[in-house]
Scaffold this motif. Sequence first.
Motif, short mmCIF file in Angstrom:
data_model
loop_
_atom_site.label_atom_id
_atom_site.label_comp_id
_atom_site.label_asym_id
_atom_site.label_seq_id
_atom_site.Cartn_x
_atom_site.Cartn_y
_atom_site.Cartn_z
N GLU A 1 0.82 -1.20 0.00
CA GLU A 1 0.00 0.00 0.00
C GLU A 1 0.85 1.25 0.00
O GLU A 1 0.33 2.34 -0.12
CB GLU A 1 -0.93 0.00 1.22
CG GLU A 1 -1.94 -1.11 1.21
CD GLU A 1 -2.77 -1.15 2.48
OE1 GLU A 1 -2.81 -0.15 3.21
OE2 GLU A 1 -3.35 -2.19 2.73
N GLY A 2 2.17 1.12 0.19
CA GLY A 2 3.06 2.26 0.18
C GLY A 2 3.04 3.08 1.45
O GLY A 2 3.57 4.17 1.49
N VAL A 3 2.41 2.56 2.50
CA VAL A 3 2.31 3.29 3.76
C VAL A 3 3.61 3.12 4.54
O VAL A 3 4.15 2.02 4.64
CB VAL A 3 1.11 2.77 4.60
CG1 VAL A 3 1.06 3.44 5.96
CG2 VAL A 3 -0.18 3.00 3.84
N LEU A 4 4.09 4.21 5.10
CA LEU A 4 5.33 4.18 5.89
C LEU A 4 5.10 3.40 7.17
O LEU A 4 4.28 3.76 8.00
CB LEU A 4 5.78 5.60 6.20
CG LEU A 4 7.05 5.73 7.04
CD1 LEU A 4 8.25 5.19 6.27
CD2 LEU A 4 7.28 7.18 7.44
N LYS A 5 5.83 2.31 7.34
CA LYS A 5 5.71 1.47 8.53
C LYS A 5 6.88 1.64 9.47
O LYS A 5 6.76 1.46 10.67
CB LYS A 5 5.63 -0.01 8.14
CG LYS A 5 4.43 -0.37 7.32
CD LYS A 5 3.20 -0.34 8.16
CE LYS A 5 2.02 -0.85 7.36
NZ LYS A 5 0.79 -0.81 8.09
N GLY A 6 8.06 2.00 8.92
CA GLY A 6 9.24 2.14 9.74
C GLY A 6 10.43 2.56 8.90
O GLY A 6 10.34 2.67 7.68
N VAL A 7 11.53 2.80 9.58
CA VAL A 7 12.79 3.15 8.91
C VAL A 7 13.89 2.24 9.44
O VAL A 7 13.78 1.68 10.52
CB VAL A 7 13.19 4.63 9.12
CG1 VAL A 7 12.16 5.56 8.50
CG2 VAL A 7 13.36 4.94 10.59
N ILE A 8 14.93 2.11 8.66
CA ILE A 8 16.08 1.29 9.05
C ILE A 8 17.33 2.12 8.87
O ILE A 8 17.55 2.70 7.81
CB ILE A 8 16.16 0.02 8.19
CG1 ILE A 8 14.90 -0.82 8.37
CG2 ILE A 8 17.40 -0.79 8.57
CD1 ILE A 8 14.83 -2.01 7.45
N ARG A 9 18.14 2.18 9.92
CA ARG A 9 19.43 2.86 9.81
C ARG A 9 20.35 1.99 8.96
O ARG A 9 20.38 0.76 9.11
CB ARG A 9 20.04 3.09 11.18
CG ARG A 9 19.26 4.10 12.01
CD ARG A 9 19.93 4.31 13.33
NE ARG A 9 19.79 3.10 14.13
CZ ARG A 9 19.41 3.07 15.40
NH1 ARG A 9 19.17 4.18 16.04
NH2 ARG A 9 19.30 1.93 16.03
N LEU A 10 21.10 2.61 8.09
CA LEU A 10 21.98 1.88 7.18
C LEU A 10 22.95 1.01 7.94
O LEU A 10 23.18 -0.15 7.59
CB LEU A 10 22.73 2.86 6.27
CG LEU A 10 23.62 2.23 5.21
CD1 LEU A 10 22.83 1.30 4.31
CD2 LEU A 10 24.30 3.31 4.40
N ARG A 11 23.52 1.53 9.04
CA ARG A 11 24.48 0.72 9.79
C ARG A 11 23.84 -0.52 10.38
O ARG A 11 24.45 -1.58 10.45
CB ARG A 11 25.16 1.55 10.86
CG ARG A 11 24.27 1.95 11.99
CD ARG A 11 25.08 2.61 13.12
NE ARG A 11 24.22 3.03 14.17
CZ ARG A 11 23.89 4.28 14.47
NH1 ARG A 11 24.43 5.25 13.78
NH2 ARG A 11 23.06 4.55 15.43
N ASP A 12 22.56 -0.43 10.79
CA ASP A 12 21.86 -1.60 11.30
C ASP A 12 21.64 -2.63 10.20
O ASP A 12 21.72 -3.84 10.44
CB ASP A 12 20.52 -1.22 11.92
CG ASP A 12 20.68 -0.41 13.19
OD1 ASP A 12 21.76 -0.48 13.81
OD2 ASP A 12 19.72 0.30 13.56
N LEU A 13 21.37 -2.16 9.02
CA LEU A 13 21.16 -3.05 7.89
C LEU A 13 22.45 -3.77 7.49
O LEU A 13 22.44 -4.94 7.16
CB LEU A 13 20.61 -2.26 6.70
CG LEU A 13 20.15 -3.04 5.50
CD1 LEU A 13 19.01 -3.96 5.85
CD2 LEU A 13 19.73 -2.08 4.40
N VAL A 14 23.56 -3.07 7.58
CA VAL A 14 24.84 -3.62 7.14
C VAL A 14 25.44 -4.59 8.15
O VAL A 14 25.98 -5.63 7.77
CB VAL A 14 25.84 -2.47 6.83
CG1 VAL A 14 27.23 -3.01 6.58
CG2 VAL A 14 25.36 -1.65 5.66
N VAL A 15 25.33 -4.30 9.43
CA VAL A 15 26.03 -5.12 10.43
C VAL A 15 25.24 -6.34 10.88
O VAL A 15 25.80 -7.22 11.51
CB VAL A 15 26.45 -4.29 11.66
CG1 VAL A 15 27.41 -3.19 11.26
CG2 VAL A 15 25.25 -3.73 12.39
N ARG A 16 23.96 -6.40 10.58
CA ARG A 16 23.16 -7.56 10.98
C ARG A 16 23.35 -8.71 10.00
O ARG A 16 23.59 -8.48 8.81
CB ARG A 16 21.67 -7.20 11.02
CG ARG A 16 21.31 -6.16 12.02
CD ARG A 16 21.34 -6.73 13.43
NE ARG A 16 21.07 -5.69 14.40
CZ ARG A 16 20.07 -5.71 15.26
NH1 ARG A 16 19.26 -6.73 15.30
NH2 ARG A 16 19.91 -4.73 16.09
#
Length: 99
Positions: A1-16
């Motif tokens: 639906e394109g509704v904003l549900k959340g954001v992700i910090r780039l560093r969290d995305l990379v280190v997980r």
Amino acid sequence: EGVLKGVIRLRDLVVRPGYTPLTEIMIPDPISVNSETVLEDLEAIFDRYNFIGIPVTDDRKRLVGIVLRDDVEKAHGERADRTFMMLAGIIGGEELRHM
């Protein structure tokens, strides 16, 4: 639906690890601004929070873009320059180019 549900910090995305579900690392219900938010309000939000960018949504909370701190600061500087030139009697900037 394109509704904003959340954001992700780039560093969290990379280190997980790659198998980590996004729902585990996302920040749910983030601070966002409406697409009609004025410059002064954007400045106040960036002054209050140490964000690089803020999601921009429409009236239905659908993501339409991101506004960056640098862009808000640049727009503020341009507005201040125009105001200074107007107060100095330089209306369109043409006078400055001839000097």
